[in-house]
Design an enzyme around this catalytic site. Structure first.
Site, PDB file in Angstrom:
ATOM      1  N   LYS A   1      18.005  18.713 -28.152  1.00  0.00           N
ATOM      2  CA  LYS A   1      17.204  19.245 -27.037  1.00  0.00           C
ATOM      3  C   LYS A   1      15.769  18.777 -27.245  1.00  0.00           C
ATOM      4  CE  LYS A   1      14.712  22.094 -25.447  1.00  0.00           C
ATOM      5  NZ  LYS A   1      13.413  21.756 -24.842  1.00  0.00           N
TER       6      LYS A   1
ATOM      7  N   GLU B   1       5.572  30.277 -33.873  1.00  0.00           N
ATOM      8  CA  GLU B   1       6.017  31.349 -32.961  1.00  0.00           C
ATOM      9  C   GLU B   1       7.460  31.114 -32.532  1.00  0.00           C
ATOM     10  OE1 GLU B   1       3.229  29.393 -32.305  1.00  0.00           O
ATOM     11  OE2 GLU B   1       1.954  30.828 -33.349  1.00  0.00           O
TER      12      GLU B   1
ATOM     13  N   GLU C   1      10.880  23.203 -39.385  1.00  0.00           N
ATOM     14  CA  GLU C   1       9.751  22.303 -39.672  1.00  0.00           C
ATOM     15  C   GLU C   1       8.631  22.744 -38.745  1.00  0.00           C
ATOM     16  OE1 GLU C   1       9.364  19.884 -41.846  1.00  0.00           O
ATOM     17  OE2 GLU C   1      11.392  19.773 -42.629  1.00  0.00           O
TER      18      GLU C   1
ATOM     19  N   GLU D   1      -3.853  26.624 -36.599  1.00  0.00           N
ATOM     20  CA  GLU D   1      -3.569  25.234 -36.248  1.00  0.00           C
ATOM     21  C   GLU D   1      -4.143  24.928 -34.859  1.00  0.00           C
ATOM     22  OE1 GLU D   1       0.495  24.083 -35.304  1.00  0.00           O
ATOM     23  OE2 GLU D   1       0.286  22.381 -36.660  1.00  0.00           O
TER      24      GLU D   1
HETATM   25  P1  NAD Z   1       7.148  24.670 -29.491  1.00  0.00           P
HETATM   26  O1  NAD Z   1       7.597  25.591 -30.553  1.00  0.00           O
HETATM   27  O2  NAD Z   1       6.484  25.224 -28.299  1.00  0.00           O
HETATM   28  O3  NAD Z   1       8.386  23.802 -28.928  1.00  0.00           O
HETATM   29  C1  NAD Z   1       9.217  23.054 -29.785  1.00  0.00           C
HETATM   30  C2  NAD Z   1      10.595  22.928 -29.151  1.00  0.00           C
HETATM   31  O4  NAD Z   1      11.171  24.234 -29.061  1.00  0.00           O
HETATM   32  C3  NAD Z   1      10.588  22.360 -27.729  1.00  0.00           C
HETATM   33  O5  NAD Z   1      11.706  21.509 -27.574  1.00  0.00           O
HETATM   34  C4  NAD Z   1      10.770  23.600 -26.872  1.00  0.00           C
HETATM   35  O6  NAD Z   1      11.391  23.331 -25.648  1.00  0.00           O
HETATM   36  C5  NAD Z   1      11.688  24.438 -27.753  1.00  0.00           C
HETATM   37  N1  NAD Z   1      11.668  25.874 -27.479  1.00  0.00           N
HETATM   38  C6  NAD Z   1      10.682  26.620 -26.904  1.00  0.00           C
HETATM   39  N2  NAD Z   1      11.067  27.905 -26.806  1.00  0.00           N
HETATM   40  C7  NAD Z   1      12.304  27.984 -27.338  1.00  0.00           C
HETATM   41  C8  NAD Z   1      13.228  29.058 -27.536  1.00  0.00           C
HETATM   42  N3  NAD Z   1      12.944  30.306 -27.163  1.00  0.00           N
HETATM   43  N4  NAD Z   1      14.406  28.779 -28.147  1.00  0.00           N
HETATM   44  C9  NAD Z   1      14.705  27.528 -28.543  1.00  0.00           C
HETATM   45  N5  NAD Z   1      13.886  26.469 -28.363  1.00  0.00           N
HETATM   46  C10 NAD Z   1      12.693  26.699 -27.769  1.00  0.00           C
HETATM   47  O7  NAD Z   1       6.245  23.611 -30.230  1.00  0.00           O
HETATM   48  P2  NAD Z   1       5.381  22.449 -29.574  1.00  0.00           P
HETATM   49  O8  NAD Z   1       4.148  23.030 -29.006  1.00  0.00           O
HETATM   50  O9  NAD Z   1       6.265  21.620 -28.708  1.00  0.00           O
HETATM   51  O10 NAD Z   1       5.053  21.546 -30.861  1.00  0.00           O
HETATM   52  C11 NAD Z   1       3.902  21.670 -31.619  1.00  0.00           C
HETATM   53  C12 NAD Z   1       4.194  22.375 -32.918  1.00  0.00           C
HETATM   54  O11 NAD Z   1       5.200  21.670 -33.652  1.00  0.00           O
HETATM   55  C13 NAD Z   1       2.989  22.418 -33.822  1.00  0.00           C
HETATM   56  O12 NAD Z   1       2.876  23.690 -34.404  1.00  0.00           O
HETATM   57  C14 NAD Z   1       3.315  21.372 -34.887  1.00  0.00           C
HETATM   58  O13 NAD Z   1       2.653  21.560 -36.107  1.00  0.00           O
HETATM   59  C15 NAD Z   1       4.779  21.529 -35.006  1.00  0.00           C
HETATM   60  N6  NAD Z   1       5.395  20.339 -35.615  1.00  0.00           N
HETATM   61  C16 NAD Z   1       5.933  20.425 -36.873  1.00  0.00           C
HETATM   62  C17 NAD Z   1       6.471  19.289 -37.484  1.00  0.00           C
HETATM   63  C18 NAD Z   1       7.059  19.327 -38.875  1.00  0.00           C
HETATM   64  O14 NAD Z   1       7.766  18.396 -39.229  1.00  0.00           O
HETATM   65  N7  NAD Z   1       6.782  20.344 -39.680  1.00  0.00           N
HETATM   66  C19 NAD Z   1       6.467  18.078 -36.788  1.00  0.00           C
HETATM   67  C20 NAD Z   1       5.901  18.043 -35.517  1.00  0.00           C
HETATM   68  C21 NAD Z   1       5.375  19.176 -34.936  1.00  0.00           C
END
Ligand code: NAD
Length: 488
Positions: free
Chosen positions: A183, A239, A258, A392
């Site tokens: 996804k 979150e 991650e 962050e």
């Molecule tokens: P996000 O948590 O908003 O979304 C990430 C994914 O989760 C998206 O595909 C989104 O559609 C999905 N999602 C959202 N709500 C969901 C739910 N209730 N159930 C299941 N899936 C759901 O994060 P973002 O804003 O897209 O990404 C930025 C964050 O990702 C930052 O905090 C960044 O540090 C982190 N990140 C971590 C790594 C790592 O390897 N540690 C790598 C890249 C980004």
């Protein structure tokens, strides 16, 4: 300014379920936008629970079918290696899609595609080397362990390195013999859909790698809740990671997380200051600072502070800015939401009493104002308890914090809830290694921030996550251990 090169992106990109390109069951579509201009780019299906069910069911059937479950490891390896090759052959198209969808400069988009290909190459080489062990018991018994797949693995990824993160999870999961339902983020689905198509071309059976596009709270949540999903790999914010982990806990399904970071880079006066300046420049420009492991807290020894700030200012003065397809050093942020978030944090920092030595606002030039461009911003007079030093921001913003002793540097570095990565720059390798031992971070870089590659395990301490992606460590992550004991 000259117009960007001509590009051709189809209007609609169907998702991939059971080997077919399909719309959503509801018939609804979601629009993705070009962050460089804010204009609509393409549409993808608004997949939801019914589509996730179709994808997971097809993955479950494909996982059990002889075409996959009885396929010899070296044959699985060949298909994965072919997929790596196809990604490389398609680098121009994939990089263009990634750049238009995410805003990242095209050369960074190309590097991300090459890295995605490396995941498939690297793990293809491991398929026929996933060995178990023999355990000594007694004369009448023999015991062996084997690493087995889980079945269907749900992979949820964010928007900052879409193809790269999809490959990072899918490649080891497939290597072990799982089936995958991917996804992608709603902001950046285009390369994931293309990955699904290329997987079929590479010879993965239909249903082994499905791609469901859609919103997180619809498609993402349905994937985490689906009873046939036996393992989850989640990359994204703390979150959402917390929500995903709670649902997975109710289902007793293992989940890899991650998550975000607020990584510290510790600079001593004896460091190679050219390397330090290059590293800070990269932190602020690469993907416009939207990198989970970016060293957004620069801990500088008081004796080196003026020198480091001078060098950063000199380096940042040369930054070129523009739409990703023109390949500047700095592209836009992903969205209006992210722009508001980053500008909001810049305001918070100013209200908290920090000073901006450079940057501090969005770009307002005619050709940039429609996109989500923010100036690289360096904060000084930052104290460790400020919000900008703990939360962050995920943009081109760095906080500079001075220190005088190693213990003080460690206290600041370890003083946030995060623990994704850390850096130390000094010619005193004993000091660097002693600090590395005490840093609460999943990766520590010495004298080159972000060194390493697909071979080096990656993941977080504390709120930055659970489990490890990359390297051989990921094989354990996507397999479960079975012990078989035989009476002779
Ligand atoms: P996000 O948590 O908003 O979304 C990430 C994914 O989760 C998206 O595909 C989104 O559609 C999905 N999602 C959202 N709500 C969901 C739910 N209730 N159930 C299941 N899936 C759901 O994060 P973002 O804003 O897209 O990404 C930025 C964050 O990702 C930052 O905090 C960044 O540090 C982190 N990140 C971590 C790594 C790592 O390897 N540690 C790598 C890249 C980004």
């Amino acid at each position: 300014m000259s117009p960007p090169p001509r590009t051709v992106v189809p209007d609609r990109h169907s998702m991939i379920i059971a080997g077919r390109a399909v719309p959503a069951w509801s018939g609804e579509w979601l629009t993705t936008y070009d962050p460089s201009t804010g204009e609509p780019l393409a549409e993808v299906p608004r997949g939801a629970a019914a589509d996730v069910d179709a994808a997971v069911t097809s993955a479950h059937q494909a996982y059990r079918a002889p075409e996959w479950s009885r396929r010899k490891p070296h044959e699985r390896a060949r298909a994965l290696a072919r997929l790596g090759r196809l990604l490389l052959d398609d680098v121009d198209q994939l990089a263009m899609l990634e750049t238009l969808d995410s805003g990242k400069p095209i050369s960074q988009g190309k590097r991300d595609v090459e890295l995605a290909a490396r995941y498939f190459e690297y793990y293809a080489g491991i398929c026929d080397k996933i060995e178990g062990s023999h355990l000594p018991l007694d004369a009448e018994h023999m015991a062996v362990t084997t690493k087995e797949p889980y079945g269907v693995v749900g992979v949820i990824v964010p928007w900052n390195a879409p193809l790269n993160q999809a490959a990072r999870a899918a490649a080891p999961a497939l290597t072990v013999g799982n089936a995958v339902v991917l996804k992608p983020a709603e902001e950046t689905p285009l390369t994931a859909v293309r990955l699904g198509k290329l997987a079929l071309e590479a010879g993965l059976p239909p249903g082994i790698l499905n791609v469901v596009t859609g919103l997180g709270e619809e498609a993402g949540q349905a994937l985490v809740e689906h009873p046939l999903v036996r393992r989850i790999s989640f990359t994204g914010s703390v979150e959402t990671g917390r929500l995903v982990a709670k649902t997975a806990a109710d289902r007793i399904v293992p989940v890899g997380l991650e998550l975000g970071g607020k990584s510290a880079n510790i600079i001593f006066p004896d460091a190679d200051m050219d390397a330090v300046a290059a590293s800070v420049l990269r932190t602020m420009t690469h993907n416009a600072g939207q990198i989970c492991s970016a060293a957004t807290r620069l801990l500088v020894h008081a004796d080196a502070l003026d020198d480091v700030l001078d060098r950063i200012a000199t380096a940042l003065a040369k930054v070129t800015v523009g739409p990703g397809m023109r390949d500047p050093m700095l592209g836009p942020l992903i969205s209006q939401t992210q722009l508001d978030r980053v500008l909001g944090y810049i305001d918070i920092g100013t209200q908290e009493g920090a000073a901006t030595v450079t940057g501090g606002s969005r770009y307002t030039d005619d050709d940039l104002v429609r996109g989500y461009f923010v100036q690289p911003t360096v904060f000084t007079d930052v104290s460790p308890n400020m919000r900008i030093a703990n939360e962050e921001i995920f943009g081109p913003v760095v906080c500079v914090l001075p220190f005088t002793t190693d213990d003080e540097a460690l206290e600041i570095a370890n003083g946030t809830d995060y623990g994704l990565a850390a850096g130390v720059y000094t010619r005193d390798i004993g000091r660097a290694l002693a600090l590395s031992r005490r840093l609460e971070a999943g990766q520590v870089f010495i004298n080159e921030y972000q060194a390493g590659g697909v071979e080096t395990p990656f993941g977080g301490y504390k709120h930055s996550g659970w489990g490890r992606e990359k390297g051989l460590a990921a094989i354990d992550h996507y397999s479960q251990l079975k012990t078989t004991i035989i009476r002779l």
